[in-house]
Scaffold this active site. Structure first.
Site, PDB file in Angstrom:
ATOM      1  CB  CYS A  78      66.318  68.946  16.187  1.00 31.07           C
ATOM      2  SG  CYS A  78      65.525  68.530  14.145  1.00 31.07           S
ATOM      3  CG  HIS A 190      70.485  70.661  14.693  1.00 33.83           C
ATOM      4  ND1 HIS A 190      70.220  69.355  14.683  1.00 33.83           N
ATOM      5  CD2 HIS A 190      68.923  70.743  13.253  1.00 33.83           C
ATOM      6  CE1 HIS A 190      69.296  68.664  14.348  1.00 33.83           C
ATOM      7  NE2 HIS A 190      68.430  69.122  13.657  1.00 33.83           N
ATOM      8  CD  GLU A 192      72.273  69.790  17.594  1.00 35.63           C
ATOM      9  OE1 GLU A 192      72.209  68.977  17.102  1.00 35.63           O
ATOM     10  OE2 GLU A 192      72.148  70.486  18.738  1.00 35.63           O
TER      11      GLU A 192
END
EC number: 3.5.1.2
Length: 243
Positions: A78, A190, A192
């Site tokens: 991002c 994302h 994560e």
């Protein structure tokens, strides 16, 4: 193998947690000298303008650019994608400083504002071929950027089909949301923030390839004086896995 995670702002804790699930140690990076202690680097998602201001305040940009040039793996998610891009549009007045290295143009807020954030399944054929699992990946797009164009050396890893706008008669188009160029990996979404660690695993293998390449290039051929035999076989060093 130790992975640095730029910890100025954004989702660095989530990246470190994902690495931990893979048995890999992640270290928070806030100072230039800390980059000397890691074998790869993740630039997380967050607010890119804020991250850039903090990086400038801590004089991190020169060290980040040098790290990219070393050939060690760097992954931007991002806001990290924006950092790594050579060119950016859709920025705030005055723009922001970029690390660069990735031959692409990125639109900073391609998908709109925070309230227009979304999740979507995206096709990831290369990731699936390398890491297994489903043929799609659940992408989390939060005030996300997108790649508008890429240079000839950039490999496109994933697209997102932007729905057509019937009112304006704009047809559906595919926009680039994941790319790789040599040691640089970038995703507009994302990973994560999901339980799926395939992107992190893929990035770790990029790091192992660099380490193995450096090891093989440093092992020269040894010829003893007066002998014709050549010693070529050397034991490969173990790559430590940190808990």
């Amino acid at each position: 193998m130790t992975v640095g995670v730029l910890a100025l702002q954004g989702s660095f804790n989530e990246h470190i947690a994902a690495l931990r699930r893979l048995g890999v140690q992640g270290i928070e990076i806030r100072k230039a000298e800390q980059l000397l202690t890691v074998s790869s680097l993740i630039i997380p998602g967050g607010e890119s303008t804020t991250m850039a201001k903090l990086a400038e305040y801590h004089n991190l940009f020169p060290a980040l650019r040098e790290f990219v040039k070393t050939g060690k793996p760097v992954w931007g998610t991002c806001a990290g994608l924006i950092f790594l891009a050579d060119r950016a549009v859709g920025q705030k007045e005055g723009g922001q400083e970029l690390v660069g290295g990735l031959d692409c143009t990125v639109h900073r807020n391609f998908f709109g504002s925070q309230i227009q954030s979304f999740e979507a399944d995206i096709s990831v054929p290369l990731l699936t071929s390398k890491e297994g699992g489903p043929e799609t990946y659940r992408g989390v797009f939060i005030r996300a950027p997108a790649v508008l164009d890429v240079g000839p050396d950039v490999q496109v890893l994933a697209h997102y089909p932007v729905p057509s706008n019937k009112e304006d008669a704009v047809p559906e188009t595919n926009v680039i949301v994941a790319v790789k160029q040599r040691n640089l990996l970038a995703t507009a979404f994302h990973p994560e923030l999901t339980a799926d660690t395939r992107w992190h695993s893929y990035f770790m293998k990029m790091g192992k390839e660099v380490e193995e390449g450096a090891s093989s290039s440093s092992s020269g051929t040894i010829v003893s004086v007066g002998e014709t035999s050549v010693g070529t076989e050397q034991a490969k060093p173990d790559i430590p896995i940190y808990q």
